[in-house]
Design an enzyme around this catalytic site. Structure first.
Site, PDB file in Angstrom:
ATOM      1  N   CYS A  73      88.577 -22.613 -11.797  1.00 22.54           N
ATOM      2  CA  CYS A  73      88.844 -21.151 -10.754  1.00 22.54           C
ATOM      3  C   CYS A  73      88.117 -21.403  -9.633  1.00 22.54           C
ATOM      4  O   CYS A  73      86.963 -21.699  -9.119  1.00 22.54           O
ATOM      5  CB  CYS A  73      87.831 -20.096 -11.460  1.00 22.54           C
ATOM      6  SG  CYS A  73      88.023 -18.549 -10.226  1.00 22.54           S
ATOM      7  N   CYS A  76      86.219 -18.898  -7.835  1.00 23.74           N
ATOM      8  CA  CYS A  76      84.773 -18.687  -8.224  1.00 23.74           C
ATOM      9  C   CYS A  76      83.972 -19.721  -7.634  1.00 23.74           C
ATOM     10  O   CYS A  76      82.886 -19.497  -7.315  1.00 23.74           O
ATOM     11  CB  CYS A  76      84.886 -18.764  -9.876  1.00 23.74           C
ATOM     12  SG  CYS A  76      86.191 -17.771 -10.925  1.00 23.74           S
ATOM     13  N   ASP A  77      84.437 -21.092  -7.767  1.00 22.08           N
ATOM     14  CA  ASP A  77      83.736 -22.238  -7.365  1.00 22.08           C
ATOM     15  C   ASP A  77      83.980 -22.896  -6.310  1.00 22.08           C
ATOM     16  O   ASP A  77      83.096 -23.765  -5.676  1.00 22.08           O
ATOM     17  CB  ASP A  77      83.816 -23.328  -8.622  1.00 22.08           C
ATOM     18  CG  ASP A  77      83.380 -22.532  -9.880  1.00 22.08           C
ATOM     19  OD1 ASP A  77      82.218 -21.695  -9.808  1.00 22.08           O
ATOM     20  OD2 ASP A  77      84.047 -22.831 -11.052  1.00 22.08           O
TER      21      ASP A  77
END
Length: 249
Positions: A73, A76-77
């Site tokens: 992701c 997300c990261d």
């Protein structure tokens, strides 16, 4: 930790939590039946929120380093890879989108793709390939990952050139998997209307499925956004719709 707090809050309001794997369901008549091995649960109403799993390479080292340099992701990261050199695995629209997004943070992004051309749409390809931070390793696949989750995390990967079979070690700070998602809908195959990719189809502006009294929320029915915040939103919709359904019956 956050999910555990959610669970405890729900339990304070009377929710019961069972940690079991559902083998099959029967939505053909009321009450609905849900089976865990030889145990049978009955329900007047069901909300399905089984999500979708990111497709991975299937390496043991990949599993071990997930969250320690390996991610599925970018949104997300990505922030954790400022000024780092990273790899993106895939060749579809999502791979192009993730690679382009990651250039906001990374110093370089290399797309690793098994074939000599992308499956992505022309416009997505052009956007990625025009970006000076993005390069491509064609006809290539990652066959092993090296690193220690307790120390630095991911440090390098072994990449095989498919036509020649030659394997080379490649230093990298991160690997982002962008080879798609698989909805966790196997147990609902013969019960509910699914789309070609296996996501549960819900009515417009609703979480209602093809069977009255069965609702679906989160990534099991959302193949567009796949974000925690949109999943939470449809979870709220499903709860309200389920409550209204039960009150009306």
């Amino acid at each position: 930790e956050l999910m555990d707090k959610f669970r405890k809050q729900a339990q304070e309001f009377g929710a019961k939590t069972l940690f079991e794997n559902v083998d099959r369901v029967d939505f053909s008549s009321k009450p609905f039946k849900i089976y865990v091995s030889d145990k049978e649960y009955e329900a007047e109403c069901v909300i399905i929120s089984t999500g979708a799993s990111a497709k991975l390479l299937g390496l043991e080292s990949e599993k071990k380093l997930m969250g320690f340099g390996v991610s599925a992701c970018a949104t997300c990261d990505g922030f954790f890879f400022k000024e780092k050199d990273i790899l993106v695995v895939g060749g579809g629209d999502s791979a192009m989108e993730e690679a382009t997004y990651l250039t906001k943070f990374a110093s370089s992004v290399t797309i690793v793709h098994r074939r000599e051309e992308f499956r992505a749409s022309k416009i997505m390809q052009e956007r990625a390939l025009k970006n000076p931070k993005i390069s491509v390793m064609w006809n290539s696949e990652i066959v092993e990952m090296h690193g220690d989750p307790d120390k630095k995390g991911l440090e390098s990967v072994d990449i095989r050139n498919i036509p020649s079979g030659e394997v080379k070690n490649h230093l990298t700070d991160g690997v982002f998997m962008a080879i798609g998602h698989k909805p966790n809908s196997d147990v609902f195959q013969s019960q509910l209307e699914l789309n070609d990719a296996g996501y549960i189809i819900t009515k417009p502006d609703s979480t209602l499925t093809s069977i009255e009294g069965v609702f679906a929320a989160g990534d099991i029915q959302d193949f567009t956004y796949k974000q925690a915040v949109t999943a939470a939103g449809t979870g709220c919709m499903a709860a309200i719709e389920a409550e209204r359904y039960l009150e009306g019956h």
